[in-house]
Design a protein around this motif. Structure first.
Motif, PDB file in Angstrom:
ATOM      1  N   LEU A 248      -0.276   7.137   0.048  1.00 38.63           N
ATOM      2  CA  LEU A 248      -1.605   6.759  -0.075  1.00 38.63           C
ATOM      3  C   LEU A 248      -2.031   6.484  -1.524  1.00 38.63           C
ATOM      4  N   ALA A 249      -1.534   7.661  -2.339  1.00 40.16           N
ATOM      5  CA  ALA A 249      -1.853   7.634  -3.768  1.00 40.16           C
ATOM      6  C   ALA A 249      -1.080   6.498  -4.494  1.00 40.16           C
ATOM      7  N   ARG A 250       0.215   6.289  -4.142  1.00 37.82           N
ATOM      8  CA  ARG A 250       0.889   5.299  -4.733  1.00 37.82           C
ATOM      9  C   ARG A 250       0.152   3.954  -4.489  1.00 37.82           C
ATOM     10  N   ALA A 251      -0.162   3.700  -3.044  1.00 34.98           N
ATOM     11  CA  ALA A 251      -1.014   2.712  -2.881  1.00 34.98           C
ATOM     12  C   ALA A 251      -2.187   2.137  -3.823  1.00 34.98           C
ATOM     13  N   VAL A 252      -3.045   3.388  -3.828  1.00 34.09           N
ATOM     14  CA  VAL A 252      -4.032   3.258  -4.750  1.00 34.09           C
ATOM     15  C   VAL A 252      -3.641   2.719  -6.218  1.00 34.09           C
ATOM     16  N   VAL A 253      -2.809   3.403  -6.712  1.00 29.24           N
ATOM     17  CA  VAL A 253      -2.431   3.031  -8.043  1.00 29.24           C
ATOM     18  C   VAL A 253      -1.755   1.745  -8.196  1.00 29.24           C
ATOM     19  N   LEU A 254      -1.195   1.142  -7.209  1.00 26.34           N
ATOM     20  CA  LEU A 254      -0.618  -0.193  -7.302  1.00 26.34           C
ATOM     21  C   LEU A 254      -1.922  -1.075  -7.247  1.00 26.34           C
ATOM     22  N   GLU A 255      -2.822  -0.715  -6.445  1.00 27.15           N
ATOM     23  CA  GLU A 255      -4.242  -1.681  -6.341  1.00 27.15           C
ATOM     24  C   GLU A 255      -4.746  -1.726  -7.557  1.00 27.15           C
ATOM     25  N   LEU A 256      -4.900  -0.611  -8.123  1.00 32.51           N
ATOM     26  CA  LEU A 256      -5.464  -0.549  -9.809  1.00 32.51           C
ATOM     27  C   LEU A 256      -4.552  -1.392 -10.775  1.00 32.51           C
ATOM     28  N   LEU A 257      -3.449  -1.274 -10.628  1.00 32.05           N
ATOM     29  CA  LEU A 257      -2.481  -2.142 -11.629  1.00 32.05           C
ATOM     30  C   LEU A 257      -2.781  -3.632 -11.270  1.00 32.05           C
ATOM     31  N   ALA A 258      -2.707  -3.781  -9.980  1.00 31.66           N
ATOM     32  CA  ALA A 258      -2.813  -5.340  -9.304  1.00 31.66           C
ATOM     33  C   ALA A 258      -4.103  -5.864 -10.034  1.00 31.66           C
ATOM     34  N   ALA A 259      -5.234  -5.074 -10.118  1.00 32.08           N
ATOM     35  CA  ALA A 259      -6.626  -5.740 -10.621  1.00 32.08           C
ATOM     36  C   ALA A 259      -6.679  -5.623 -12.091  1.00 32.08           C
ATOM     37  N   GLY A 260      -5.814  -5.002 -12.735  1.00 28.75           N
ATOM     38  CA  GLY A 260      -5.953  -4.696 -14.102  1.00 28.75           C
ATOM     39  C   GLY A 260      -6.923  -3.528 -14.514  1.00 28.75           C
ATOM     40  N   GLN A 261      -6.928  -2.575 -13.709  1.00 31.17           N
ATOM     41  CA  GLN A 261      -7.952  -1.550 -13.832  1.00 31.17           C
ATOM     42  C   GLN A 261      -7.619  -0.362 -14.715  1.00 31.17           C
ATOM     43  N   ILE A 262      -6.285  -0.610 -15.221  1.00 22.46           N
ATOM     44  CA  ILE A 262      -5.617   0.660 -15.925  1.00 22.46           C
ATOM     45  C   ILE A 262      -5.342   0.084 -17.321  1.00 22.46           C
ATOM     46  N   SER A 263      -6.181   0.809 -18.175  1.00 26.88           N
ATOM     47  CA  SER A 263      -6.261   0.299 -19.535  1.00 26.88           C
ATOM     48  C   SER A 263      -4.966   0.235 -20.287  1.00 26.88           C
ATOM     49  N   GLY A 264      -4.680  -0.922 -21.026  1.00 28.57           N
ATOM     50  CA  GLY A 264      -3.259  -1.221 -21.635  1.00 28.57           C
ATOM     51  C   GLY A 264      -2.257  -1.826 -20.752  1.00 28.57           C
ATOM     52  N   TYR A 265      -2.763  -2.202 -19.328  1.00 28.48           N
ATOM     53  CA  TYR A 265      -1.735  -2.811 -18.676  1.00 28.48           C
ATOM     54  C   TYR A 265      -2.301  -3.947 -17.940  1.00 28.48           C
ATOM     55  N   ALA A 266      -1.879  -5.045 -18.172  1.00 26.40           N
ATOM     56  CA  ALA A 266      -2.396  -6.447 -17.729  1.00 26.40           C
ATOM     57  C   ALA A 266      -2.336  -6.459 -16.285  1.00 26.40           C
ATOM     58  N   PRO A 267      -3.063  -7.246 -15.659  1.00 28.49           N
ATOM     59  CA  PRO A 267      -3.049  -7.246 -14.031  1.00 28.49           C
ATOM     60  C   PRO A 267      -1.420  -7.677 -13.815  1.00 28.49           C
ATOM     61  N   THR A 268      -1.075  -7.046 -12.783  1.00 30.26           N
ATOM     62  CA  THR A 268       0.501  -7.225 -12.604  1.00 30.26           C
ATOM     63  C   THR A 268       0.713  -8.626 -11.782  1.00 30.26           C
ATOM     64  N   GLY A 269      -0.210  -9.226 -11.276  1.00 27.77           N
ATOM     65  CA  GLY A 269      -0.066 -10.449 -10.341  1.00 27.77           C
ATOM     66  C   GLY A 269       0.732 -10.460  -9.409  1.00 27.77           C
ATOM     67  N   GLU A 270       1.133  -8.677  -8.872  1.00 27.79           N
ATOM     68  CA  GLU A 270       1.907  -8.442  -7.570  1.00 27.79           C
ATOM     69  C   GLU A 270       1.083  -8.370  -6.533  1.00 27.79           C
ATOM     70  N   SER A 271       1.295  -8.814  -5.372  1.00 24.77           N
ATOM     71  CA  SER A 271       0.264  -8.594  -4.232  1.00 24.77           C
ATOM     72  C   SER A 271       0.479  -7.132  -3.599  1.00 24.77           C
ATOM     73  N   PRO A 272      -0.331  -6.099  -3.580  1.00 21.58           N
ATOM     74  CA  PRO A 272      -0.032  -4.603  -3.375  1.00 21.58           C
ATOM     75  C   PRO A 272       0.018  -4.728  -1.641  1.00 21.58           C
ATOM     76  N   ALA A 273      -0.406  -5.871  -1.153  1.00 22.69           N
ATOM     77  CA  ALA A 273      -0.518  -5.973   0.634  1.00 22.69           C
ATOM     78  C   ALA A 273       0.840  -5.555   0.836  1.00 22.69           C
ATOM     79  N   SER A 274       1.864  -5.770   0.233  1.00 21.48           N
ATOM     80  CA  SER A 274       3.203  -5.394   0.845  1.00 21.48           C
ATOM     81  C   SER A 274       3.846  -4.334  -0.091  1.00 21.48           C
ATOM     82  N   LEU A 275       3.512  -3.331   0.574  1.00 21.77           N
ATOM     83  CA  LEU A 275       4.014  -1.870  -0.110  1.00 21.77           C
ATOM     84  C   LEU A 275       5.390  -1.303   0.261  1.00 21.77           C
ATOM     85  N   THR A 276       6.175  -2.337   0.797  1.00 17.53           N
ATOM     86  CA  THR A 276       7.497  -1.669   1.262  1.00 17.53           C
ATOM     87  C   THR A 276       8.649  -1.920   0.384  1.00 17.53           C
ATOM     88  N   SER A 277       8.503  -2.632  -0.623  1.00 23.07           N
ATOM     89  CA  SER A 277       9.530  -2.679  -1.734  1.00 23.07           C
ATOM     90  C   SER A 277       9.088  -2.165  -3.111  1.00 23.07           C
TER      91      SER A 277
END
Length: 505
Positions: A248-277
């Motif tokens: 659950l924690a990993r999924a939240v952080v991937l969502e934050l990264l995808a949306a560019g919510q973490i300072s210093g990290y540009a939006p990843t452009g990755e879809s966090p909808a698929s968390l299997t890889s």
């Protein structure tokens, strides 16, 4: 005038309106504070700790964490960069809020003074904003819909909902559907809501409400299932069930990264909808998960104090396996952890259980769940004692709760057994000073002890060693004496492994 935790103010205001009033008085604007909110019945505190450590240790984010309850000091509820705030900072903000409420005429206004939990929620967001926190993680107190952590948020970045279970049913409802309806209030339109895979009844209701609200719901599987790299990773918090919370924690952080919510990290452009890889940030995430620490959850503490072997033999040594499990599902997981992780590396240890629960809980249900995780025969001793800081319950309500529990217990065992006196024929003994009359708290501990003895008898254990002690301190002393006695008789069994669990605060 501070109300008990969770008690609503004596006013017709909604929780939102009440918190908004207090925020205006205190001039607290949280619009600039980015927040991750975590709700659920089981594992929300651990999930918060995992999110906190991933963000700070893995990505260098300045984090704030507000959680409850505390173990020793109230400062534990407020953490910055994974460490509790100083007493000086705590005192500064406590009295600043108190003084402002006093100046506004609210300090002694029973209709509008905040509850204990709401007061601390307001303290938390003020501390975090003053200290320049980049992302705050707020653990919901009870439910979500009527919780002050929900009312105080203006800038939600993501939310998470851990496993639902039957807890606080008098407030949240008696079914998982009702409980889900309360927890789902943390979800917001257009924002990510990560939900751990769980029992269908609760999950379906969470998904239904998420769709109505317009939240971007992600159902997350345990890290034991995916991605493959985590199946052998040892997490910082022990216990197989922690892989749910870590996922659950990993999924939240991937969502934050995808949306560019973490300072210093540009939006990843990755879809966090698929968390299997694996994502390209997996090493950062794994490092945070492995460094996470959360006292009171699957925590092992030893009492040897670097003492000599002779001293340990004289006074007795305890290995305390502490887990604050207090729902049926949590206790089953706790029992599995104790039997597996703890005893697997201590095969020669004596074993003991130290347990208590509140009047508003069902001891037969909770102890049955613990037994399903490890079995009665796992323990050589069991001690039951009231907590040192029991919550106030009116005599009338206490009488009703006790009567309800007796009805449930007798229905389970299908008898009219007298649970108000020690079942000496089943091994139950009182270990209290003098011939004092039993307090209501000790009578409750005696009832729990008798339930345990009945469960042991059902497993064919004719006379288990079951003790009722007058306090947790006396229970610890009693177990150390038992450990010393066992060590004197058998040098190959130097310590007693004690599972300390239930509602012990």
């Amino acid at each position: 005038p501070v109300f008990a935790r969770g008690q609503a103010p004596r006013t017709n205001m909604s929780v939102r309106a009440h918190v908004d009033l207090l925020r205006r008085v205190l001039d607290i604007d949280t619009s600039s504070l980015k927040v991750v909110q975590v709700a659920g019945s089981k594992g929300k505190g651990s999930t918060c700790a995992f999110v906190e450590h991933i963000l700070h240790k893995g990505f260098g984010v300045k984090t704030g964490l507000f959680t409850s309850p505390h173990l020793v000091s109230a400062t534990e509820r407020f953490r910055i960069n994974t460490e509790p705030v100083s007493e000086e900072l705590f005192v500064e903000h406590f009295w600043w809020i108190w003084d402002k409420l006093y100046e506004a005429g609210i300090a002694f206004d029973h209709d509008h003074f905040p509850s204990f939990f709401t007061f601390f929620t307001l303290m938390a967001v003020r501390i975090f904003m003053q200290q320049g926190v980049e992302i705050a993680i707020l653990e919901v107190g009870i439910g979500g819909r009527l919780d002050s952590t929900t009312a105080v948020i203006d800038n939600l970045a993501a939310c998470a909902i851990s496993v639902l279970d039957y807890d606080h049913t008098s407030m949240l409802g008696n079914t998982l559907t009702q409980i889900a309806g309360e927890k789902a209030a943390v979800m917001r339109d257009g924002l990510p809501a990560c939900i751990i895979e769980q029992r269908e009844e609760g999950l379906q209701e969470l998904q239904r409400i998420g769709a109505v609200v317009g939240a971007r719901v992600r159902v997350v599987k345990s890290l034991k299932k995916e991605p493959a790299r985590y199946s052998t990773v040892r997490l910082g918090i022990p216990g197989d069930y922690q892989y749910d919370n870590a996922a659950l924690a990993r999924a939240v952080v991937l969502e934050l990264l995808a949306a560019g919510q973490i300072s210093g990290y540009a939006p990843t452009g990755e879809s966090p909808a698929s968390l299997t890889s694996d994502s390209k940030w997996e090493d950062n995430i794994q490092g945070g998960l492995q460094q996470t620490r959360w006292l009171g959850r699957c925590t092992i503490m030893e009492t040897n104090d670097d003492a000599s072997d002779e001293e340990l033999t004289r006074r007795g040594e305890l290995v305390l396996a502490i887990d604050g499990a207090h729902t049926a599902l949590s206790l089953k997981c706790c029992g599995e952890w104790f039997r597996g992780d703890v005893l697997a590396t201590r095969p020669r240890h004596q074993t003991a259980l130290m347990f208590n629960c509140g009047l508003d809980r069902s001891p037969v249900e909770l102890l049955r769940s613990l037994v399903s995780g490890c079995g009665v025969s796992t323990f050589d001793h069991a001690v039951f004692a009231p907590s040192d800081s029991a919550k106030f319950v009116s005599p009338q309500r206490a009488s009703r709760l006790l009567a309800n529990n007796l009805t449930k217990i007798r229905a389970y065992f299908q008898d009219d057994f007298n649970y108000t006196i020690p079942a000496e024929d089943l091994g139950v003994r009182l270990c209290i000073d003098g011939a004092q009359e039993l307090s209501s708290a000790l009578q409750w501990s005696l009832l729990i002890a008798n339930v345990w003895a009945r469960l042991a008898a059902a497993e064919g254990i004719a006379s288990p060693k079951v003790w009722v002690c007058q306090s947790l301190a006396h229970a610890s002393k009693h177990l150390m004496e038992q450990s010393a006695s066992a060590a004197a008789q058998d040098q190959s069994s130097p310590a007693t492994a004690v599972l300390v669990t239930g509602s012990l605060y």
